[in-house]
Design a protein around this motif. Structure first.
Motif, mmCIF file in Angstrom:
data_model
loop_
_atom_site.group_PDB
_atom_site.id
_atom_site.type_symbol
_atom_site.label_atom_id
_atom_site.label_comp_id
_atom_site.label_asym_id
_atom_site.label_seq_id
_atom_site.Cartn_x
_atom_site.Cartn_y
_atom_site.Cartn_z
ATOM 1 N N GLY A 3 70.559 54.174 29.996
ATOM 2 C CA GLY A 3 70.194 54.816 28.860
ATOM 3 C C GLY A 3 69.596 53.913 27.614
ATOM 4 N N SER A 4 70.593 53.514 26.962
ATOM 5 C CA SER A 4 70.592 52.488 25.788
ATOM 6 C C SER A 4 70.500 51.144 26.427
ATOM 7 C CB SER A 4 71.754 52.648 24.863
ATOM 8 O OG SER A 4 71.679 51.935 23.516
ATOM 9 N N TYR A 5 69.548 50.378 26.177
ATOM 10 C CA TYR A 5 69.436 48.850 27.049
ATOM 11 C C TYR A 5 69.975 47.785 26.601
ATOM 12 C CZ TYR A 5 64.832 50.667 28.936
ATOM 13 O OH TYR A 5 63.807 51.256 29.767
ATOM 14 N N GLY A 6 70.849 47.899 25.346
ATOM 15 C CA GLY A 6 71.527 47.049 24.764
ATOM 16 C C GLY A 6 70.988 46.473 23.422
ATOM 17 N N TYR B 181 67.317 49.303 22.117
ATOM 18 C CA TYR B 181 66.249 49.892 22.773
ATOM 19 C C TYR B 181 67.025 51.202 23.507
ATOM 20 C CZ TYR B 181 64.945 44.922 22.450
ATOM 21 O OH TYR B 181 64.660 43.840 22.105
ATOM 22 N N GLY B 182 66.258 52.221 23.221
ATOM 23 C CA GLY B 182 66.551 53.628 23.849
ATOM 24 C C GLY B 182 67.513 54.341 22.891
ATOM 25 N N CYS B 183 67.876 53.925 21.722
ATOM 26 C CA CYS B 183 69.209 54.579 21.063
ATOM 27 C C CYS B 183 68.751 55.734 20.309
ATOM 28 C CB CYS B 183 69.554 53.372 20.106
ATOM 29 S SG CYS B 183 68.513 52.896 18.738
ATOM 30 N N PRO C 68 61.397 61.305 21.890
ATOM 31 C CA PRO C 68 61.270 59.973 22.066
ATOM 32 C C PRO C 68 62.508 59.109 22.292
ATOM 33 C CG PRO C 68 60.189 60.805 20.027
ATOM 34 C CD PRO C 68 61.133 61.909 20.545
ATOM 35 N N SER C 69 62.326 57.920 23.145
ATOM 36 C CA SER C 69 63.481 57.194 23.295
ATOM 37 C C SER C 69 63.640 56.266 22.438
ATOM 38 C CB SER C 69 62.983 56.346 24.766
ATOM 39 O OG SER C 69 61.998 55.603 24.444
ATOM 40 N N ASP C 70 62.707 55.913 21.599
ATOM 41 C CA ASP C 70 62.797 54.939 20.403
ATOM 42 C C ASP C 70 61.945 55.338 19.260
ATOM 43 O OD1 ASP C 70 64.095 52.350 21.757
ATOM 44 O OD2 ASP C 70 62.979 53.136 23.306
#
Length: 481
Positions: free
Chosen positions: A139-142, A162-164, A263-265
């Motif tokens: 989900g959250s890329y780091g 990313y993705g947060c 939205p993802s971001d």
């Protein structure tokens, strides 16, 4: 074992011999050139040389290192990629640094259970590309430094980037951890605590011990493996960008877009970043004051178009105007984490703050930033420092993480000292106003600990004492020892 240029005490020399018997000569070093390489991270903190650096390959080796350290109460500091901007090197004095980057295997991508199990020395970049080959993602890329940052390091900070907006911090990915406690005991958390169960669930077996080892800066144990949820990689992506007339309108649009939970971001840019990117070739941002950037990920074009229309209507009711999204397309796809400069356009090194607050509290944070930068205006001119209020990310829909930067030439005498003074005062101001800082490290972690309620502090100290009776694991982290 490399001892070139070493200046070890007799006691430390004996420990090095014992560590070599555990790991072999190739993965233990007390060589001065090697220690110098480990004496810094990307923070402005002064260099600190450890006594010895070890590079384990297995959980069992990590356990043996800790057991050996306990015999002489030798400090131990785990290390990932060294990309934390808040300074961990203070704790390395007289310590064994455990470099986790050899433990970088992706153990299992379980598509049926929709989980991935990794060793905690693996980078987010490696994980991203291996998952993408099979059509999956976490989900959250780091963090922003995801290409080089390790999973274990990021989990120790609740990292985000990313993705947060949709998935929260990287800690929200986790269902189970394998952790070596400071005593050398090995435990599994989440459903992994059941020897006969799969590691697919974090909750439901009693207290959430997984959370105890997330965001604690590594103070309670060394994370060796993590199992995380995975999601299908999006088949369709839409990018929306808007120009706002002022900061209040930008926050209004951010709020309305966040309320959609789609939205993802979601990112908000301030004037300096818009113009810097505009001058770099993304002409739709040139001359803009405030801009909002939105990423929508979906399983197909039909869903993506419907979601984009819904989010677009939510944004535009605040009066923002649509602008070109070429920067967002470049940044997010297909170049995962490749565009995240650690220097200014002129080549200066950057030092950062990241401060999480509710969306509309950013107005006050913006005022604090201006006050801080004005206070140091003369020193910034004298030492060629460039401070900027850059941008924010939306996290978990309801907060924003404000990113501030100071650019500095490392070879200007006195510049780093001013940066450190300014940097620490910024932390103090933000925490005093209720801000929740992203990183811990020595600079932030100790400030956070001093602001805890006394009952909370004593509870954590009691837990630390039970887990780490000799106080060997990162002594001083969060002022727990």
């Amino acid at each position: 074992m490399n001892l070139r240029g070493s200046r070890l005490s007799q006691e430390a020399g004996e420990i090095v011999k014992k560590l070599t018997s555990i790991l072999g000569e190739k993965y233990v070093t007390a060589s001065l050139p090697d220690l110098i390489a480990y004496s810094c991270d990307i923070s402005p903190e002064p260099r600190v040389l450890p006594d010895v650096v070890v590079r384990p390959k297995t959980t069992e080796e990590v356990a043996e290192i800790l057991k050996e350290a306990n015999k002489t109460k030798k400090p131990v500091v785990p290390r990932g990629a060294g990309t934390c901007p808040a300074g961990f090197i203070k704790y390395q004095k007289n310590a064994i640094v455990v470099d986790m980057t050899r433990m970088d295997e992706i153990i299992d991508i379980n598509e049926k259970e929709m989980t991935v199990t990794v060793e905690c020395g693996v980078t987010w970049g490696k994980l991203y590309y291996e998952l993408r080959k099979k059509g999956w993602r976490v989900g959250s890329y780091g963090p922003g430094s995801a290409l080089s940052a390790t999973v274990g390091g990021a989990l120790s900070h609740h990292s985000l980037a990313y993705g947060c907006a949709k998935y929260g911090s990287v800690s929200e990915n986790v269902t189970s951890l394998e952790v070596v406690l400071p005593t050398g005991a090995i435990i599994n958390t989440g459903s992994g605590a059941y020897p006969h169960a799969k590691k697919a669930q974090r909750y439901g077996i009693g207290p959430d011990l997984t959370g105890l080892f997330l965001g604690e800066g590594g103070a309670f144990g060394i994370k060796t493996k993590a199992t995380m949820m995975i999601h299908p990689f999006p088949e369709a992506v839409r990018f929306l960008c808007y120009e706002a007339e002022n900061l209040k309108q930008l926050l209004d649009a951010t709020y309305e877009v966040s309320k959609t939970r789609i939205p993802s971001d979601i990112l908000g840019f301030n004037p300096w970043l818009n113009n810097a990117l505009g001058e770099a070739g993304f002409k739709s941002l040139l001359g803009k004051d405030y801009t909002l950037h939105v990423v929508i990920e979906a399983p197909n074009d039909k869903v993506a178009d419907a979601q984009a229309e819904y989010v677009d209507n939510a944004a535009k009711k605040t009066g923002v105007k649509e602008v070109g999204a070429e920067w967002l397309k470049f940044f997010y796809y297909p170049r995962f984490a490749e565009w995240w400069p650690r220097t200014s356009p002129k080549g200066k090194r950057w030092y950062a703050w990241c401060n999480k607050i509710p969306i509309y509290d950013y107005l006050r944070t913006h005022e604090l930033i201006e006050e801080l930068f004005n206070k140091y205006k003369d020193e910034c001119e004298k030492y060629q420092l460039e401070p900027y209020d850059v941008m924010y990310f939306v996290v978990d829909w309801n907060t924003v993480d404000a990113l501030l930067l100071v650019y500095a030439w490392d070879d200007v005498p006195g510049a780093r000292e001013v940066v450190r003074k300014m940097w620490r005062e910024g932390f103090e101001r933000f925490v005093a106003e209720g801000g929740i800082h992203y990183w811990l490290g020595s600079a932030v972690g100790e400030l956070v600990a001093r602001n805890w309620a006394s009952e909370y502090r004593e509870t954590l100290r009691a837990i630390k004492k039970v887990l780490d009776p000799n106080g060997i694991l990162i002594p001083g982290m969060l002022l727990l020892t």
